[in-house]
Design a protein around this motif. Structure first.
Motif, short mmCIF file in Angstrom:
data_model
loop_
_atom_site.label_atom_id
_atom_site.label_comp_id
_atom_site.label_asym_id
_atom_site.label_seq_id
_atom_site.Cartn_x
_atom_site.Cartn_y
_atom_site.Cartn_z
N GLY A 1 0.79 -1.23 0.00
CA GLY A 1 0.00 0.00 0.00
C GLY A 1 0.82 1.28 0.00
N PRO A 2 1.83 1.37 0.87
CA PRO A 2 2.63 2.60 0.90
C PRO A 2 3.52 2.79 -0.34
CG PRO A 2 2.84 1.39 2.96
CD PRO A 2 2.12 0.50 2.00
N LEU A 3 3.67 1.76 -1.15
CA LEU A 3 4.56 1.82 -2.31
C LEU A 3 3.85 2.21 -3.60
CD1 LEU A 3 6.56 -1.46 -1.62
CD2 LEU A 3 7.21 0.88 -1.02
N CYS A 4 2.52 2.35 -3.55
CA CYS A 4 1.78 2.64 -4.76
C CYS A 4 0.68 3.67 -4.52
CB CYS A 4 1.18 1.36 -5.35
SG CYS A 4 -0.03 0.54 -4.29
N THR A 5 0.19 4.22 -5.60
CA THR A 5 -0.90 5.18 -5.56
C THR A 5 -2.05 4.64 -6.39
OG1 THR A 5 0.65 7.02 -5.38
CG2 THR A 5 -1.56 7.55 -6.15
N PRO A 6 -3.25 4.53 -5.82
CA PRO A 6 -4.38 4.05 -6.61
C PRO A 6 -4.80 5.09 -7.66
CG PRO A 6 -5.08 4.61 -4.39
CD PRO A 6 -3.61 4.80 -4.44
N ILE A 7 -5.12 4.58 -8.83
CA ILE A 7 -5.65 5.41 -9.91
C ILE A 7 -6.93 4.70 -10.37
CG2 ILE A 7 -5.24 6.38 -12.19
CD1 ILE A 7 -2.26 6.10 -11.65
N GLY B 195 11.56 4.74 -7.64
CA GLY B 195 12.26 4.41 -6.41
C GLY B 195 11.63 3.28 -5.62
N HIS B 196 10.34 3.07 -5.82
CA HIS B 196 9.63 2.02 -5.09
C HIS B 196 9.48 0.71 -5.88
CE1 HIS B 196 7.61 5.37 -2.61
NE2 HIS B 196 8.63 4.87 -1.95
N GLU B 197 9.87 0.74 -7.14
CA GLU B 197 9.65 -0.44 -7.99
C GLU B 197 10.26 -1.72 -7.44
OE1 GLU B 197 10.29 -2.13 -12.50
OE2 GLU B 197 10.95 -0.11 -12.04
N PRO B 198 11.54 -1.76 -7.05
CA PRO B 198 12.11 -3.01 -6.56
C PRO B 198 11.38 -3.56 -5.32
CG PRO B 198 13.86 -1.46 -7.07
CD PRO B 198 12.56 -0.70 -7.13
N ALA B 199 11.09 -2.69 -4.37
CA ALA B 199 10.40 -3.12 -3.15
C ALA B 199 8.97 -3.58 -3.48
CB ALA B 199 10.37 -2.00 -2.12
N PHE B 200 8.32 -2.89 -4.41
CA PHE B 200 6.96 -3.26 -4.82
C PHE B 200 6.97 -4.66 -5.44
CE2 PHE B 200 3.38 -3.42 -7.76
CZ PHE B 200 2.35 -2.97 -6.96
N ARG B 201 7.92 -4.90 -6.33
CA ARG B 201 8.02 -6.22 -6.98
C ARG B 201 8.28 -7.34 -5.96
NH1 ARG B 201 8.38 -6.59 -12.51
NH2 ARG B 201 8.48 -4.62 -13.63
N ARG B 202 9.18 -7.08 -5.00
CA ARG B 202 9.47 -8.09 -3.98
C ARG B 202 8.24 -8.39 -3.12
NH1 ARG B 202 14.24 -5.13 -3.64
NH2 ARG B 202 13.48 -4.00 -1.81
N ALA B 203 7.55 -7.34 -2.68
CA ALA B 203 6.36 -7.54 -1.84
C ALA B 203 5.25 -8.22 -2.62
CB ALA B 203 5.89 -6.20 -1.29
N LEU B 204 5.09 -7.87 -3.89
CA LEU B 204 4.08 -8.51 -4.73
C LEU B 204 4.40 -9.99 -4.93
CD1 LEU B 204 1.50 -7.70 -6.28
CD2 LEU B 204 2.95 -7.43 -8.30
N HIS B 205 5.68 -10.29 -5.13
CA HIS B 205 6.12 -11.67 -5.30
C HIS B 205 5.86 -12.48 -4.02
CE1 HIS B 205 9.01 -15.04 -5.67
NE2 HIS B 205 8.57 -15.01 -6.92
N ALA B 206 6.04 -11.85 -2.87
CA ALA B 206 5.81 -12.54 -1.59
C ALA B 206 4.33 -12.94 -1.44
CB ALA B 206 6.22 -11.64 -0.42
N LEU B 207 3.44 -12.23 -2.12
CA LEU B 207 2.01 -12.58 -2.11
C LEU B 207 1.67 -13.63 -3.15
CD1 LEU B 207 0.20 -9.15 -1.64
CD2 LEU B 207 0.51 -10.97 0.05
N GLY B 208 2.66 -13.97 -4.00
CA GLY B 208 2.42 -14.99 -5.02
C GLY B 208 2.08 -14.42 -6.38
N TYR B 209 2.33 -13.12 -6.59
CA TYR B 209 2.05 -12.48 -7.88
C TYR B 209 3.35 -11.92 -8.43
CZ TYR B 209 -2.78 -12.71 -6.37
OH TYR B 209 -4.01 -13.16 -5.93
N ALA B 210 3.35 -11.62 -9.72
CA ALA B 210 4.54 -11.04 -10.35
C ALA B 210 4.10 -10.09 -11.46
CB ALA B 210 5.42 -12.13 -10.94
N LEU B 211 4.99 -9.14 -11.76
CA LEU B 211 4.78 -8.23 -12.88
C LEU B 211 5.67 -8.65 -14.02
CD1 LEU B 211 4.85 -4.76 -11.09
CD2 LEU B 211 2.87 -5.93 -12.03
N PRO B 212 5.21 -8.49 -15.25
CA PRO B 212 6.11 -8.80 -16.37
C PRO B 212 7.28 -7.82 -16.39
CG PRO B 212 3.98 -7.94 -17.14
CD PRO B 212 3.91 -8.06 -15.67
N VAL B 213 8.38 -8.26 -16.90
CA VAL B 213 9.58 -7.42 -16.96
C VAL B 213 9.51 -6.52 -18.17
CG1 VAL B 213 12.09 -7.43 -17.15
CG2 VAL B 213 10.92 -9.14 -15.79
#
Length: 66
Positions: A32-38, A48-66
């Motif tokens: 939540g603190p790493l993103c802004t809802p649109i 600046g938040h992209e790496p931490a966002f990807r790690r936290a998202l991966h910990a939930l079992g999801y991933a973003l395409p590269v």
């Protein structure tokens, strides 16, 4: 949220699960603190938040395409 937005996370289709996923991300204590809802199905993440966002998202079992 300061900085340039580099990722636009789109949880969008006619599937209600996509709205639920976007809400889960927005309300997660790590993500939540790493993103802004649109809207209901879109999130913006700064460079600046992209790496931490990807790690936290991966910990939930999801991933973003590269």
């Amino acid at each position: 949220m300061p900085g340039n937005f580099v990722i636009w996370v789109r949880c969008a289709s006619s599937n209600v699960a996509d709205q639920v996923l976007a809400a889960l991300i927005r309300h997660d204590r790590r993500l939540g603190p790493l993103c802004t809802p649109i809207g209901e199905r879109h999130l913006a993440v700064t460079a600046g938040h992209e790496p931490a966002f990807r790690r936290a998202l991966h910990a939930l079992g999801y991933a973003l395409p590269v």
